[in-house]
Design a protein around this motif. Structure first.
Motif, PDB file in Angstrom:
ATOM      1  N   GLY A 591       0.797  -1.215   0.000  1.00  0.00           N
ATOM      2  CA  GLY A 591       0.000   0.000   0.000  1.00  0.00           C
ATOM      3  C   GLY A 591       0.824   1.257   0.000  1.00  0.00           C
ATOM      4  O   GLY A 591       0.398   2.289  -0.505  1.00  0.00           O
ATOM      5  N   ASP A 592       1.998   1.213   0.567  1.00  0.00           N
ATOM      6  CA  ASP A 592       2.873   2.375   0.514  1.00  0.00           C
ATOM      7  C   ASP A 592       4.294   1.936   0.823  1.00  0.00           C
ATOM      8  O   ASP A 592       4.571   0.771   1.061  1.00  0.00           O
ATOM      9  N   TYR A 593       5.175   2.917   0.809  1.00  0.00           N
ATOM     10  CA  TYR A 593       6.583   2.636   1.082  1.00  0.00           C
ATOM     11  C   TYR A 593       7.030   3.362   2.356  1.00  0.00           C
ATOM     12  O   TYR A 593       8.210   3.487   2.630  1.00  0.00           O
ATOM     13  N   ASN A 594       6.065   3.848   3.130  1.00  0.00           N
ATOM     14  CA  ASN A 594       6.404   4.684   4.275  1.00  0.00           C
ATOM     15  C   ASN A 594       6.665   3.897   5.547  1.00  0.00           C
ATOM     16  O   ASN A 594       7.286   4.409   6.470  1.00  0.00           O
ATOM     17  N   GLN A 595       6.148   2.685   5.645  1.00  0.00           N
ATOM     18  CA  GLN A 595       6.426   1.869   6.824  1.00  0.00           C
ATOM     19  C   GLN A 595       7.714   1.085   6.574  1.00  0.00           C
ATOM     20  O   GLN A 595       7.723   0.116   5.830  1.00  0.00           O
ATOM     21  N   HIS A 596       8.773   1.516   7.196  1.00  0.00           N
ATOM     22  CA  HIS A 596      10.085   0.928   6.958  1.00  0.00           C
ATOM     23  C   HIS A 596      10.342  -0.206   7.946  1.00  0.00           C
ATOM     24  O   HIS A 596      10.691   0.020   9.095  1.00  0.00           O
ATOM     25  N   PHE A 597      10.171  -1.425   7.474  1.00  0.00           N
ATOM     26  CA  PHE A 597      10.472  -2.597   8.294  1.00  0.00           C
ATOM     27  C   PHE A 597      11.911  -3.063   8.117  1.00  0.00           C
ATOM     28  O   PHE A 597      12.338  -3.997   8.782  1.00  0.00           O
ATOM     29  N   GLY A 598      12.663  -2.469   7.209  1.00  0.00           N
ATOM     30  CA  GLY A 598      13.960  -3.016   6.840  1.00  0.00           C
ATOM     31  C   GLY A 598      15.047  -2.782   7.866  1.00  0.00           C
ATOM     32  O   GLY A 598      15.013  -1.821   8.642  1.00  0.00           O
ATOM     33  N   ILE A 599      16.049  -3.659   7.830  1.00  0.00           N
ATOM     34  CA  ILE A 599      17.277  -3.448   8.611  1.00  0.00           C
ATOM     35  C   ILE A 599      18.373  -2.879   7.714  1.00  0.00           C
ATOM     36  O   ILE A 599      19.523  -2.766   8.118  1.00  0.00           O
ATOM     37  N   GLN A 600      17.973  -2.504   6.491  1.00  0.00           N
ATOM     38  CA  GLN A 600      18.763  -1.652   5.616  1.00  0.00           C
ATOM     39  C   GLN A 600      17.824  -0.623   4.998  1.00  0.00           C
ATOM     40  O   GLN A 600      16.650  -0.904   4.756  1.00  0.00           O
ATOM     41  N   THR A 601      18.345   0.569   4.737  1.00  0.00           N
ATOM     42  CA  THR A 601      17.583   1.553   3.986  1.00  0.00           C
ATOM     43  C   THR A 601      17.758   1.289   2.494  1.00  0.00           C
ATOM     44  O   THR A 601      18.712   0.636   2.069  1.00  0.00           O
ATOM     45  N   VAL A 602      16.825   1.817   1.697  1.00  0.00           N
ATOM     46  CA  VAL A 602      16.914   1.718   0.238  1.00  0.00           C
ATOM     47  C   VAL A 602      16.579   3.084  -0.347  1.00  0.00           C
ATOM     48  O   VAL A 602      15.498   3.611  -0.113  1.00  0.00           O
ATOM     49  N   ASN A 603      17.506   3.659  -1.079  1.00  0.00           N
ATOM     50  CA  ASN A 603      17.236   4.869  -1.838  1.00  0.00           C
ATOM     51  C   ASN A 603      16.620   4.429  -3.156  1.00  0.00           C
ATOM     52  O   ASN A 603      17.294   3.837  -4.002  1.00  0.00           O
ATOM     53  N   ARG A 604      15.350   4.699  -3.372  1.00  0.00           N
ATOM     54  CA  ARG A 604      14.648   4.126  -4.510  1.00  0.00           C
ATOM     55  C   ARG A 604      14.907   4.887  -5.810  1.00  0.00           C
ATOM     56  O   ARG A 604      14.407   4.504  -6.859  1.00  0.00           O
ATOM     57  N   THR A 605      15.711   5.950  -5.727  1.00  0.00           N
ATOM     58  CA  THR A 605      16.164   6.610  -6.955  1.00  0.00           C
ATOM     59  C   THR A 605      17.479   6.014  -7.433  1.00  0.00           C
ATOM     60  O   THR A 605      17.639   5.675  -8.607  1.00  0.00           O
ATOM     61  N   THR A 606      18.415   5.857  -6.500  1.00  0.00           N
ATOM     62  CA  THR A 606      19.737   5.320  -6.864  1.00  0.00           C
ATOM     63  C   THR A 606      19.855   3.829  -6.558  1.00  0.00           C
ATOM     64  O   THR A 606      20.812   3.195  -7.008  1.00  0.00           O
ATOM     65  N   GLN A 607      18.923   3.291  -5.768  1.00  0.00           N
ATOM     66  CA  GLN A 607      18.945   1.903  -5.293  1.00  0.00           C
ATOM     67  C   GLN A 607      20.131   1.623  -4.361  1.00  0.00           C
ATOM     68  O   GLN A 607      20.509   0.477  -4.149  1.00  0.00           O
ATOM     69  N   GLU A 608      20.692   2.667  -3.765  1.00  0.00           N
ATOM     70  CA  GLU A 608      21.766   2.474  -2.797  1.00  0.00           C
ATOM     71  C   GLU A 608      21.190   1.922  -1.490  1.00  0.00           C
ATOM     72  O   GLU A 608      20.145   2.363  -1.015  1.00  0.00           O
ATOM     73  N   ARG A 609      21.877   0.961  -0.908  1.00  0.00           N
ATOM     74  CA  ARG A 609      21.503   0.382   0.381  1.00  0.00           C
ATOM     75  C   ARG A 609      22.478   0.847   1.459  1.00  0.00           C
ATOM     76  O   ARG A 609      23.664   1.057   1.196  1.00  0.00           O
ATOM     77  N   ASN A 610      21.946   0.969   2.704  1.00  0.00           N
ATOM     78  CA  ASN A 610      22.788   1.272   3.858  1.00  0.00           C
ATOM     79  C   ASN A 610      22.323   0.431   5.042  1.00  0.00           C
ATOM     80  O   ASN A 610      21.119   0.309   5.294  1.00  0.00           O
ATOM     81  N   TYR A 611      23.280  -0.123   5.762  1.00  0.00           N
ATOM     82  CA  TYR A 611      22.959  -0.898   6.957  1.00  0.00           C
ATOM     83  C   TYR A 611      22.445   0.016   8.062  1.00  0.00           C
ATOM     84  O   TYR A 611      22.996   1.093   8.297  1.00  0.00           O
ATOM     85  N   LYS A 612      21.411  -0.441   8.758  1.00  0.00           N
ATOM     86  CA  LYS A 612      20.933   0.272   9.935  1.00  0.00           C
ATOM     87  C   LYS A 612      21.578  -0.314  11.193  1.00  0.00           C
ATOM     88  O   LYS A 612      22.066  -1.445  11.197  1.00  0.00           O
ATOM     89  N   LYS A 613      21.544   0.481  12.240  1.00  0.00           N
ATOM     90  CA  LYS A 613      22.115   0.055  13.524  1.00  0.00           C
ATOM     91  C   LYS A 613      21.506  -1.266  13.985  1.00  0.00           C
ATOM     92  O   LYS A 613      22.200  -2.144  14.520  1.00  0.00           O
ATOM     93  N   SER A 614      20.200  -1.456  13.784  1.00  0.00           N
ATOM     94  CA  SER A 614      19.531  -2.659  14.282  1.00  0.00           C
ATOM     95  C   SER A 614      20.078  -3.923  13.633  1.00  0.00           C
ATOM     96  O   SER A 614      20.104  -4.988  14.266  1.00  0.00           O
ATOM     97  N   PHE A 615      20.522  -3.841  12.385  1.00  0.00           N
ATOM     98  CA  PHE A 615      21.101  -5.012  11.726  1.00  0.00           C
ATOM     99  C   PHE A 615      22.366  -5.435  12.465  1.00  0.00           C
ATOM    100  O   PHE A 615      22.560  -6.609  12.804  1.00  0.00           O
ATOM    101  N   PHE A 616      23.249  -4.474  12.756  1.00  0.00           N
ATOM    102  CA  PHE A 616      24.463  -4.778  13.501  1.00  0.00           C
ATOM    103  C   PHE A 616      24.139  -5.318  14.895  1.00  0.00           C
ATOM    104  O   PHE A 616      24.730  -6.298  15.359  1.00  0.00           O
TER     105      PHE A 616
END
Length: 628
Positions: A591-616
């Motif tokens: 339904g949307d992309y606003n609820q972020h459940f991920g343990i990495q972020t995703v920039n949906r323009t560049t598709q760059e990923r970044n690890y979040k603190k919770s993953f570590f």
């Protein structure tokens, strides 16, 4: 006999509640049993030369090594082709609704013209070239994760203090589903599914998601670099068989794609786990495809009509499962037949088709294919806890709620028993199970997969009245059907049961332990947390990437949940054998992309990923407690 069973269930649930001490009347402050002696009295104050002596300890996540041996769980495809009969393979193209050229193979019932017609009839909302434009068009070559990206973040001040380790072989992994991450929606032969037309309102439908279809090697590389061993994903039916039904051509590009995905997961030192159906039912099972949106809303049980009740569904699903398993079973150790089937079951026939289809796939896997891996299902149930555990009516209501959601599947599959009374008294068109049915279905899952995101406070429709639940169940127009209970998020004293995210998820670790006790003692089978996760409130609104990455509330969620899992294992004797974080990256949440459940972020323009603190934090917690 029925009454005795209900009383037995009530007694069992009450016993668990009492054992967990849900409400402890106490005066004064919190005790500190870990402190055998406290320092007290008058401190001595002194002056000393000051120097900057507090330094950071730099630690790194440890990547998984490549495997040195090969484990197989079935014979290779060449030995299994006889199990799927005579099949044909072909390829299709990409659907562009604005293209001027038309396919020239109209005489072929399964050609490009027929495939394009599937998309034209489905008419997915907001489907434009802009909405589906991809950064990539072919598989992206992975790049190693640089060492500086694997530095662990600063610890939170408070953290777990347990001294437990996980048992040998405990599976720790990450989870995902195709429609939420892949993109490439109408490319390389994929046909429309329920997920492609699900959102019919003004919200934008996300047809790009995470570009995982082309970016999968980089995603796998990044998860492996963090040291995670198990990678759970789903294979969409409409990519493998665009025309869905037995006898229709197999998509050669899709077969090769998931062959590559599985091989790369193994190459990076991880193990693949596959879900066959994660909500993305082919549209062919909705009858008149033009009226599919009306059909979707016609669900007596689940939140959405998944098409499971269609008469052609069981045979078609078995055919699809046979094809996928024959191609990949030699390398896949764990198979999930359905994801959260209750949510997409429309009526009693849908439930019947799900459990019997699962059983048929299980028997095929074990008896014909001779697979040596495991097979299971993933269930949903935000555990219902009685608003007042001292109230007989509230305890009955909680048991009614939980047994309705799990019992129609778990009673036959794990216990060889009939549906629970909570289900039979509510759903008039349920399909009775014969003794022969129960014998065939019983024992067809190796463990109980559960997605325990949060908990729900339960009470009868009328306070203190068991009869009000029964009256609701017998009234097809009752407002609270099908569960016939009041669901709230506050306890008897008015407190929320936990810290709330922007969605339905509350941090409820102590109720997770209670839930694991309920599952273990009710269905008497090993348990895997097949999904669990937490969207930090307002994460999508944070302007700075660094603020999104420092997601301490999600760390609290994961570490507290896993701490309670350890207590359930060692203090309660509950057999929990695995846990999978949802999700390895932010994704489309139906339904949307606003609820972020991920343990990495995703920039949906560049598709760059970044690890979040919770993953570590989660990986560090698991590794510190003996998980491979």
């Amino acid at each position: 006999m029925v009454k005795a069973n209900v009383l037995g269930q009530l007694f069992g649930l009450t016993s668990v509640v009492v054992g967990q001490q849900v409400y402890l009347a106490a005066n004064g402050s919190t005790p500190r049993p870990q402190c055998t002696k406290c320092t007290e009295g008058e401190p001595q104050y002194t002056f000393t030369p000051f120097e900057y002596s507090m330094t950071s300890t730099v630690r790194y996540a440890t990547s998984r090594p490549s495997p040195t041996t090969t484990t197989t769980y079935a014979a290779p495809l060449e030995s299994l082709t006889s199990l799927i009969g005579s099949v044909s393979y072909t390829t299709w193209g990409k659907w562009d609704p604005t293209a001027n050229a038309t396919a020239t193979d109209a005489a072929n019932p399964y050609g490009n013209a027929a495939w394009t017609e599937l998309w034209r009839i489905a008419n997915p909302p907001n489907f434009t070239q802009e909405a589906t434009s991809s950064v990539f068009s072919t598989t992206v070559k992975p790049t190693p994760v640089p060492t500086e990206e694997l530095v662990l973040p600063p610890r939170d001040y408070f953290g777990p203090t347990d001294c437990y380790n996980f048992p040998p072989g405990f599976e720790f992994g990450v989870a995902s589903s195709a429609s939420q991450i892949e993109g490439a929606t109408a490319e390389e032969g994929k046909a429309p599914s329920l997920m492609d037309i699900l959102i019919q309102d003004d919200r934008p439908k996300d047809y790009v998601t995470n570009e995982n279809y082309y970016y999968y090697k980089q995603d796998i590389e990044r998860v492996a670099a963090m040291g995670v061993k198990y990678f759970s994903f789903s294979i969409p039916w409409t990519r493998i068989l665009p025309f869905a039904l037995p006898g229709t051509p197999i998509n050669q590009q899709a077969i090769q794609h998931y062959d590559d995905v599985i091989n790369y997961i193994i190459e990076k030192g991880m193990a693949p786990e596959v879900t066959l159906l994660h909500f993305d039912t082919p549209l062919q099972f909705y009858g008149t495809i033009h009226n599919v949106t009306a059909v979707l809303s016609n669900s007596e049980i689940g939140s959405t009509n998944g098409g499971y009740q269609n008469e052609t569904f069981p045979d078609a699903y078995l055919n699809y499962a046979k094809i996928v398993m024959a191609h990949y079973a030699d390398r896949v150790p764990v198979w999930y037949t359905f994801n959260e089937p209750l949510l997409y079951s429309a009526n009693g026939k849908a439930i019947d088709h799900v459990i019997k289809s699962h059983a048929r796939v299980s028997h095929f896997y074990r008896e014909e294919l001779k697979g040596t891996g495991k097979i299971a299902l993933k269930f949903n149930d935000n555990f219902g806890v009685p608003r007042d555990p001292k109230s007989e009516a509230d305890v009955y209501a909680a048991d009614h709620f939980n047994s309705f959601q799990l019992g129609p599947f778990c009673n036959p599959i794990f216990l060889g028993q009939d549906y629970p009374e909570s289900y039979k008294m509510t759903i008039p068109d349920y399909v009775p199970l014969s003794q022969q049915d129960l014998e065939y279905i019983n024992g067809t899952a190796d463990f109980l997969g559960i997605d325990p995101y949060t908990a729900t406070v339960i009470a009868p429709p009328e306070p203190g009245s068991i009869d009000s639940i029964k009256e609701c169940a017998s009234n097809s127009s009752a407002e609270l059907r099908p569960y016939c209970v009041n669901q709230t998020t506050t306890d008897i004293f008015g407190w929320n049961i936990g810290y709330r995210s922007q969605s339905y998820v509350y941090i409820t670790p102590t109720y997770l332990r209670l839930y694991l006790n309920y599952l273990h003692n009710t269905f008497r089978t090993p348990i895997v947390l097949t999904e669990f996760g937490f969207p930090v409130f307002g994460e999508a609104d944070k302007q700075n990437l660094s603020d999104q990455l420092f997601d301490s509330p999600r760390s609290v969620y994961y570490l507290s949940f896993m701490s309670e899992v350890l207590k359930a294992i060692w203090e309660d004797g509950v057999q929990v054998i695995g846990a999978f974080a949802w999700s390895f990256a932010d994704n489309w949440e139906f339904g949307d992309y606003n609820q972020h459940f991920g343990i990495q972020t995703v920039n949906r323009t560049t598709q760059e990923r970044n690890y979040k603190k919770s993953f570590f934090d989660l990986v560090d917690f698991m590794k510190a407690r003996g998980v491979d």
